[in-house]
Every structure is written in C-alpha cells, then in structure tokens.
Design an enzyme around this catalytic site. Structure first.
Site, PDB file in Angstrom:
ATOM      1  N   HIS A 169       0.814  -1.229   0.000  1.00 28.52           N
ATOM      2  CA  HIS A 169       0.000   0.000   0.000  1.00 28.52           C
ATOM      3  C   HIS A 169       0.846   1.278   0.000  1.00 28.52           C
ATOM      4  CE1 HIS A 169       0.366   0.696   4.460  1.00 28.52           C
ATOM      5  NE2 HIS A 169       0.352  -0.625   4.545  1.00 28.52           N
ATOM      6  N   ASP A 171      -0.306   4.305   1.337  1.00 31.09           N
ATOM      7  CA  ASP A 171      -0.606   5.254   2.416  1.00 31.09           C
ATOM      8  C   ASP A 171       0.139   4.920   3.704  1.00 31.09           C
ATOM      9  OD1 ASP A 171      -2.367   2.944   2.470  1.00 31.09           O
ATOM     10  OD2 ASP A 171      -3.364   3.903   4.170  1.00 31.09           O
ATOM     11  N   ASP A 210       6.437   0.723   6.984  1.00 27.69           N
ATOM     12  CA  ASP A 210       5.038   0.366   6.666  1.00 27.69           C
ATOM     13  C   ASP A 210       4.405   1.395   5.753  1.00 27.69           C
ATOM     14  OD1 ASP A 210       2.467  -0.531   6.666  1.00 27.69           O
ATOM     15  OD2 ASP A 210       2.118  -0.268   8.802  1.00 27.69           O
ATOM     16  N   GLU A 244      -5.087   1.625   3.232  1.00 28.29           N
ATOM     17  CA  GLU A 244      -4.943   0.394   4.023  1.00 28.29           C
ATOM     18  C   GLU A 244      -5.024   0.696   5.506  1.00 28.29           C
ATOM     19  OE1 GLU A 244      -3.217  -2.865   6.328  1.00 28.29           O
ATOM     20  OE2 GLU A 244      -2.486  -0.813   6.257  1.00 28.29           O
ATOM     21  N   GLU A 245      -4.469   1.821   5.900  1.00 31.65           N
ATOM     22  CA  GLU A 245      -4.407   2.144   7.331  1.00 31.65           C
ATOM     23  C   GLU A 245      -5.776   2.481   7.914  1.00 31.65           C
ATOM     24  OE1 GLU A 245      -1.955   1.300   8.871  1.00 31.65           O
ATOM     25  OE2 GLU A 245      -0.169   1.461   7.616  1.00 31.65           O
ATOM     26  N   ASP A 276       1.214 -10.202   0.643  1.00 29.12           N
ATOM     27  CA  ASP A 276       1.025  -8.849   1.161  1.00 29.12           C
ATOM     28  C   ASP A 276       1.947  -8.665   2.359  1.00 29.12           C
ATOM     29  OD1 ASP A 276      -0.033  -6.326   1.562  1.00 29.12           O
ATOM     30  OD2 ASP A 276      -1.986  -6.993   2.278  1.00 29.12           O
ATOM     31  N   HIS A 562       4.368   2.499  12.726  1.00 31.12           N
ATOM     32  CA  HIS A 562       3.235   3.214  13.350  1.00 31.12           C
ATOM     33  C   HIS A 562       3.646   4.072  14.540  1.00 31.12           C
ATOM     34  CE1 HIS A 562      -0.444   0.883  11.663  1.00 31.12           C
ATOM     35  NE2 HIS A 562       0.572   0.858  10.813  1.00 31.12           N
TER      36      HIS A 562
END
Ligand code: ZN
Length: 591
Positions: A169, A171, A210, A244-245, A276, A562
């Site tokens: 992803h 984002d 991420d 995705e987040e 993934d 994160h």
C-alpha cells in the site's frame, strides 16, 4: 403436653435426627467423594471439552504437524542488490523519496476520494512511481482504480496459469502533532543515515517500513526483471491501495472488485496466490532458532461502544457516582477480566509452536535450556498432549513478548473515552470505545455476549438501566440513567491459508533460498503465524485461498512501525527485492 413432655419429645426428635444422620453418613461420604471426583474430571478435561466445542468433535484433536520444510529453490537468474554498494544507494534514494511524500490516511476521510482534498497528495506519489520505475510504467502503465488505487498487469504468455498478486500500500498512518518533538529527524524528511562500519544505512520517517519498504522492494524487483528481458508465463498483478491504514474500503476493496469483474470467476481459485505485508518477518527466535514467519490468518475485529446517559446537574451536588465514575468502573471491571488464553488446532500458532519445539529439540539443548525459555522442556512435552494445550497457552500469554501474548487470546483495549465539558457541570453523556482483536477460536457474537454478561451486573449495581446490543434505543426519561451497548466496525477472523499447498512450498522454498542462515546454509525454519492486525489482503480472500502476509525483511520487526522514529534498513529492502525477484521466477510455472 407438659413442659417435661415437650422437652422429652424434643430430646426424642433430636435423638432420632442424630441416629438418622449417623445412618446416612456413609451415603453422604460417597456423594462427597463422587462430587470431588466429578469436579476433578471437569477441571482436568476442561480444555478438551473446550476444544471439542470448537471443533465439534468428541475425541481428542490430532496434534498438528510442522509443515515439511522444502528444499531451497534456486531461481533461473539471481539478483542480489544487497551485495552491491551502488544498488544499495539506489534503494536508499528510492525509499527516501517515497517517504518524503506524506500520503497519510485519516479515519474521517470522505468515502469518495475525489471529494476529499487530502487524497490529492497521491497524485504526487503516482508521479514519483512513474519516474522511479520507468520500464514497468512504460510497458505496463498501471490502471487507476477508484482514482488513487494502482493495478499493474504484466500479462503472462500462458493463459492457463492463474495470476499471482503482489500487494503493497501507498498510504501511511498520520503523525500526531504531539509526537513531533520526539522524532530524531522530521517524519517526512526521509533522512538517509549511512552506517559508519558497514554497507548501507537507515532511512528515517513515517512509512519507511510500513509499507513503502515493501512497495519499493516489489516494484524494484519487477523493474529489474523487465529490464533484464524476463518473459513471464504467469500473469503478474501488482496492486497498491491508498487507504490500508483505515481498512482499505476505497483502495484494496475497489481493486478486488475490479479483478472480480475482469478475471474468469473461479471463486477462491481465481488467483494462484496473494502476497502482502505482515507476518513476523525474518529473524531469530529464543534459543537461537532462525525463522521466517509468514502469517496465514488474521484475527477478528470488533469495536464496542458503551454510552452512559445520566441526568446532569451542578457539580456541587453530585450523586455518589457520576457518569464518568460509572464508565471508569465498567472499564476497570473489563480490565480485571481479561480474555482467557487458549490454544487449539484452529489457531496456526499451535503449529508454529510445534515447529519451534521441534527445532529446539534438534539443537544442543544444554546451550538453549534456561528458565526463561518460553518453550522449556515441560512446555515442549505439553505441546504433544492436547489436554495440556491450555497450559501452553497460559504460558505464552504470561511469558511471551507483547506480540506473542495476543496470538493465543482475544485482546480488549479501551481506546476512546469522551465525556464532560465543564468543571462545574455533571456530564450527561459519556462514551467509551473498546477495541477487540478476536482469537481464532472465538467470534464476533461470542465476544459481544461475553461483554454484555460482564458489564451488565456492574452497571445494574450502579443503578444503570442496561440496553444490550441490537436492542432498540429506549426513550430515556430525564431522571433515568442508562447504559447502551452498540458496536461499530467488525470482522470475523479470516480463513487459514494452507501450509501443505504447492503455493506455500514455493514461498517457503524461496525464503530458504534467499534468506540463508548465519551459517550460510539454506536451512531457515519457515513457520506459520497469525496477524493480530488486519491487512489489505483480506479483501482478496474471496478470490484466493493462498493468501500469505509476509514482509520478506530481516529488519522489519525492529523498524518502529506506526510509532515515533519509524525507520528502515536499506540493505534489508534490497534483499526483499531480491526475494520478490526470485519468487516471481520460481512461481512462473505450474505449481
Ligand atoms: Zn501496512
């Protein structure tokens, strides 16, 4: 009857009672012994009964086997950018430039990406991708799905082979302003810090790990394959979501719908495999076991909202419990009743622990045996007896790292509390959201009913009228106090992807090829785990059985995803690219 008679009668009846009691004593003794025996049996077979309930079996479950570890599979052509200084610099540049584009996803974004200006930054991301991966973009320009989702299709020559899907992803999670001063480098600076003593270095910033590391690795691998004149038999799909987040309803879901509309419908056999982000990467476990941990399932998800409504008033004349006090009691009660740890064959973690136990047994045990070892001798023995699995689960939940603790149980966390606006007014409305990640053995319904059973008596003791889940909100009289239970987002746990399939063997064989162990051998243990979070891949479960979540990266578990100071080792990204380069070739024939 005289007083004497009465006394005698009383004596007689006491005597009779005493005699009767003595006569029945042996019977009572037998009943007591029987009860103790029953209790003993109930306690000792509890886990088995529990397991039975979930498996709908009335016999002891079979002990799962660790997947057969395949031989390493060599690709036709090997590309190892992680061994080349110039290539590593190129990866640093690519990752750093990607991090500099603040592609943040927010919970409150409009469902239509065209209606929310915050999505416009993804145009910049697309321009960057086109410039960075020119061969891929010129030969196979991506389809734009729902404006900002990207789907590349590299058509294969053999139409009978099912397409493979690679996901990464675009984002990232937002950076809270309150944490800005804790970042060593500004979160979107993409600072590249070279190591002094060895090749490569770290790229710092939000998204470095991420998921821009994975995006960089996947796109670099296919760019390289196409540059080298690779002609694929199997169609390659590369999908890149942009939310995705926040669960991927605009990005991954739209990409999945587009694929459903364009590919021949073979249900869960439509795609050969999906890979993934996720899993627990490539690393070393306790006892020195070198592992790669792809995730074959994801736990379920449920948000529960508790709303308390009470009469307001002046805070100089409060009731014994204000609505904030009551909410605190409810949350405290939940926290003092954590979910129980359990381990059954429904959870692939049981297989993982068995793999680990096998690996430890083959090591020189005197060097690994210690009190702190999670899988100590007794636990390894317990793993081979289904009646003892609950003990193993409890040990993992108690001694495991925070990541490990919740792979054997449901988590609950009060994440939002809202209430009160003024220091001198009683809050009339208080709300709390409790988030759950649901264990493989449980379900959304089971968690809801447990939740209600737990909070109801406490709430009623506090004088609250309880309105359970799925009950109509009542008309609350101004003088009444009410607790309402509702739920928001929820998902059941995913199905478990097979570990005895040709697709898993190809994945494991590639892992063993690329990620050699310390000794330089191709003997890394590939063992299945589950994810406590969710990924974009779940939107493709209706198209594919073989969904694997795996960051092929030695560094990803240390990368502060994160959180503050997220970072990524660039040589590790180059090695991930080497992995995808090999995987595409290895899976380019009938599996
Ligand atoms: Zn991610």
């Amino acid at each position: 009857m005289t007083m004497e008679d009465r006394a005698k009668a009383h004596d007689d009846s006491s005597l009779e009672k005493a005699v009767a009691a003595r006569r029945s004593a042996p019977r009572w003794r037998w009943i007591t012994i029987g009860l103790i025996a029953l209790l003993y049996l109930a306690f000792n077979s509890a886990p088995v009964l529990h397991t039975c309930r979930h498996l709908r079996l009335h016999r002891r479950p079979a002990i799962p086997q660790c997947p057969t570890q395949p031989e390493a599979i060599a690709p036709n052509s090997t590309w190892e950018p992680q061994e080349d200084d110039a290539e590593i610099e190129l990866f640093a540049q690519r990752l750093s430039d990607a991090v500099k584009i603040p592609t943040m996803s927010f919970d409150d974004m409009d469902m239509d990406p065209r209606k929310d200006a915050r999505f416009e930054i993804f145009n910049e991301m697309h321009a960057y991708l086109a410039k960075t991966y020119p061969v891929l973009h010129e030969r196979f320009p991506p389809q734009k799905i729902n404006t900002y989702g990207l789907l590349w299709t590299i058509p294969g020559r053999d139409a009978s082979l099912r397409p493979a899907l690679y996901l990464a992803h675009q984002d990232v999670v937002p950076v809270p302003a309150s944490t800005l001063d804790q970042w060593t480098f500004p979160p979107f600076s993409g600072e590249y810090e070279r190591y002094d003593d060895r090749r490569g270095g770290l790229v710092w910033g939000r998204g470095a790990s991420d998921d821009k590391a994975m995006l960089t690795a996947v796109l670099s691998a296919f760019e390289e394959l196409l540059k080298s004149g690779w002609e694929n038999q199997r169609t390659i799909l590369i999908g890149s979501g942009f939310d995705e987040e926040v669960s991927g309803p605009r990005g991954a879901l739209s990409i999945a719908e587009a694929l459903k509309a364009s590919l021949p419908d073979r249900g869960r056999q439509t795609l050969e495999f999906v890979i993934d982000e996720g899993g627990l990467g490539v690393g070393v476990q306790q006892g020195g076991v070198e592992v790669a941990l792809p995730a074959v399932a994801e736990k379920g998800y449920l948000d529960v909202t508790m709303t308390i409504k009470t009469p307001g008033g002046h805070s100089s004349m409060p009731p014994d419990h204000t609505s904030i006090g009551m909410m605190s009691s409810l949350i405290a009660h939940l926290e003092s009743n954590p979910h129980e740890a359990m381990l059954t064959p429904a959870n692939p973690v049981l297989t993982h622990l068995i793999c680990m136990a096998n690996a430890l047994e083959t090591k020189a045990l005197q060097t690994v045996e210690s009190e702190n070892l999670l899988l100590d001798k007794q636990t390894r023995k317990d793993l081979r007896d289904p009646r003892k699995w609950h003990r193993v689960a409890r040990r993992v939940a108690k001694l495991g790292s925070r990541t490990e603790r919740y792979i054997v149980k449901t988590s609950q966390a009060a994440d939002i509390v809202l209430g009160g606006v003024k220091a001198n007014a009683l809050p009339e409305h208080v709300e709390a959201v409790v988030n759950h990640r649901i264990a493989m053995e449980s379900s959304v319904d089971e968690i809801k009913s447990r939740f209600e059973d737990l909070v109801r008596p406490v709430a009623e003791r506090l004088g609250l009228k309880v309105v359970g889940f799925d009950k109509k909100a009542p008309d609350v009289k101004p003088e009444e106090s009410v607790l309402m239970l509702t739920y928001g987002r929820f998902t059941e746990h995913t199905p478990v992807s097979p570990t005895d399939s040709a697709q898993f063997r190809a994945l494991a064989g590639t892992i063993r090829q690329v990620f050699t162990t310390e000794s330089g051998k191709h003997d890394r243990l590939v063992s299945p785990v589950i994810m406590t979070g969710n990924t974009d891949s779940r939107h493709f479960l209706s198209l594919c059985e073989n969904v694997y979540r795996f960051n092929p990266n030695r560094y990803s578990e240390q990368s502060a995803k994160h959180t503050v100071n997220e970072n990524m080792d660039v040589a590790a990204v180059a090695e991930s690219a080497s992995f995808f380069h090999a995987l595409a070739q290895i899976t380019d024939e009938k599996l």
